[in-house]
Design an enzyme around this catalytic site. Structure first.
Site, PDB file in Angstrom:
ATOM      1  N   CYS A  45      -0.392   4.081   2.334  1.00 48.94           N
ATOM      2  CA  CYS A  45      -0.156   3.818   3.761  1.00 48.94           C
ATOM      3  C   CYS A  45       1.321   3.991   4.129  1.00 48.94           C
ATOM      4  O   CYS A  45       1.641   4.494   5.197  1.00 48.94           O
ATOM      5  CB  CYS A  45      -0.552   2.390   4.132  1.00 48.94           C
ATOM      6  SG  CYS A  45      -2.047   1.795   3.354  1.00 48.94           S
ATOM      7  N   ASP A  46       2.226   3.548   3.258  1.00 49.54           N
ATOM      8  CA  ASP A  46       3.631   3.418   3.660  1.00 49.54           C
ATOM      9  C   ASP A  46       4.620   4.307   2.907  1.00 49.54           C
ATOM     10  O   ASP A  46       5.784   4.395   3.307  1.00 49.54           O
ATOM     11  CB  ASP A  46       4.076   1.950   3.500  1.00 49.54           C
ATOM     12  CG  ASP A  46       3.266   1.012   4.380  1.00 49.54           C
ATOM     13  OD1 ASP A  46       2.845   1.456   5.464  1.00 49.54           O
ATOM     14  OD2 ASP A  46       3.053  -0.146   3.986  1.00 49.54           O
TER      15      ASP A  46
ATOM     16  N   CYS B 264       0.840  -1.203   0.000  1.00 48.62           N
ATOM     17  CA  CYS B 264       0.000   0.000   0.000  1.00 48.62           C
ATOM     18  C   CYS B 264       0.874   1.252   0.000  1.00 48.62           C
ATOM     19  O   CYS B 264       1.490   1.585   1.022  1.00 48.62           O
ATOM     20  CB  CYS B 264      -0.918  -0.012   1.226  1.00 48.62           C
ATOM     21  SG  CYS B 264      -1.923   1.472   1.362  1.00 48.62           S
TER      22      CYS B 264
END
Ligand code: NAP
Length: 315
Positions: free
Chosen positions: A141-142, A138
């Site tokens: 997200c990261d 992701c």
């Protein structure tokens, strides 16, 4: 719910675009419906930075579209509960039991499964070991954890190309490692990636191993798909986007599916189990877009109304 003895007309499993749209239509159809979602409403929208292909919204953040979808569905009475659905089975009395991790059982004569999918794993050494320590599925997200790093994105579809572009906000360079010499991604995304000076294509390469030290990823061991030649690509992180596996395993009993495990439906979105409908990423179809997910869900919710009316007539 069995705890209080009541059943529903419809249980919707998942609250991504398909689930929320089904909930909206179920509300408008005055169905007694419940939507069960394990996380916050939005599904894959929450893993996507910018949405630029949802008609009417030239450019909108994934989380913002998710918020608007959920608010709109709630306006028409959507009842969304947070729980994880573990099993869906059709009981001998014809009702579906939708069983959750918190041991609740929601019963209804119709279910719309909109549970989406989970990222496909590469299945190579190092992938599990470095998950969350340099291996991610992701970008939204990261991505921010990789400021100034050199990254690899594995895959050649829409997700890989779109997310590689996103990652260039943080990374100093992003390699797209693809097993062929042509991308599967749509032309507009390809053009954007080719025009991005921070993106470099690595064609015809298969990832053999993700190698690192005790802390994080250091390089990828690659193999040329035509010659078998081995090489190394030094990277500080790797993002894997090689497709989705549909979350269809929660349904007990045989459901007709395609080779990828996606449920085959008729034109009403009904699966081979009467009363079990499928919409969005769990359904066998040509492409998986937000527009197709909400289209499926619209059809499914309206078909459920007709299905329930026919059941009542048979009684
Ligand atoms: P996808 O379209 O199935 O693409 C998967 C890619 O991963 C393909 O390029 C495939 O290579 C490669 N691949 C598969 N298994 C591999 C393996 N074991 N090792 C290395 N590479 C492997 O998946 P996706 O990109 O996740 O997209 C899923 C669906 O969502 C698609 O329908 C897509 O259109 C849609 N989507 C749309 C958008 C958008 O429109 N903005 C964004 C994201 C996703 P080959 O090409 O060689 O098969």
């Amino acid at each position: 719910m069995t705890e209080n003895g009541s059943t529903y007309d419809l249980v919707i499993v998942g609250a991504g675009p398909a689930g929320l749209c089904a909930a909206l239509y179920a509300g408008r159809g005055m169905l007694k419906a419940i939507t069960i979602e394990r996380g916050p409403p939005g599904g894959e929208l929450l893993n996507t930075d910018l949405i630029e292909d949802y008609i009417g919204f030239e450019s909108i953040k994934g989380w913002e579209l998710a918020r608007q979808f959920a608010e709109h569905a709630k306006k028409f009475g959507a009842d969304i509960v947070t729980d994880t659905v573990e099993r869906i089975r059709k009981a001998p009395d014809g009702l579906f039991d939708v069983v959750t991790a918190r041991e609740r059982v929601f019963r209804a004569p119709a279910v719309i499964l909109t549970a989406g999918g989970t990222p496909v794993k590469l299945g190579v050494p190092g992938e599990k070991e470095y998950a969350g320590k340099g291996v991610s599925y992701c970008a939204v997200c990261d991505g921010a954890f990789f400021k100034g790093e050199v990254l690899a994105v594995v895959g050649g579809g829409d997700a890989a190309v779109e997310e590689a572009d996103y990652l260039t906000r943080y990374a100093s360079k992003v390699y797209i490692v693809h097993r062929r010499d042509q991308l599967r991604a749509s032309k507009i995304l390809q053009e954007r990636a080719f025009a991005n000076p921070k993106i470099e294509m690595v064609w015809n390469k298969r990832v053999l191993e993700i190698v690192g030290d005790s802390r994080t990823v250091k390089h990828l061991a690659l193999e040329e798909t035509t010659t078998g030649a081995r090489s190394q690509l030094a990277v500080g992180g790797v993002f894997v986007f090689i497709g989705f596996k549909p979350n269809t395993g929660i349904v007990e009993g045989h459901v007709k599916h395609d080779a990828g495990g996606y449920f085959i439906t008729d034109e009403r979105m009904m699966t081979s189990i009467p009363g079990l409908f499928a919409a969005g990423d769990v359904r066998s179809q040509l492409t998986r877009q937000i527009t197709t997910a909400v289209g499926d869900a619209t059809t499914a919710a309206i078909a459920v109304e007709k299905y329930l009316a026919a059941l009542r007539q048979d009684d």
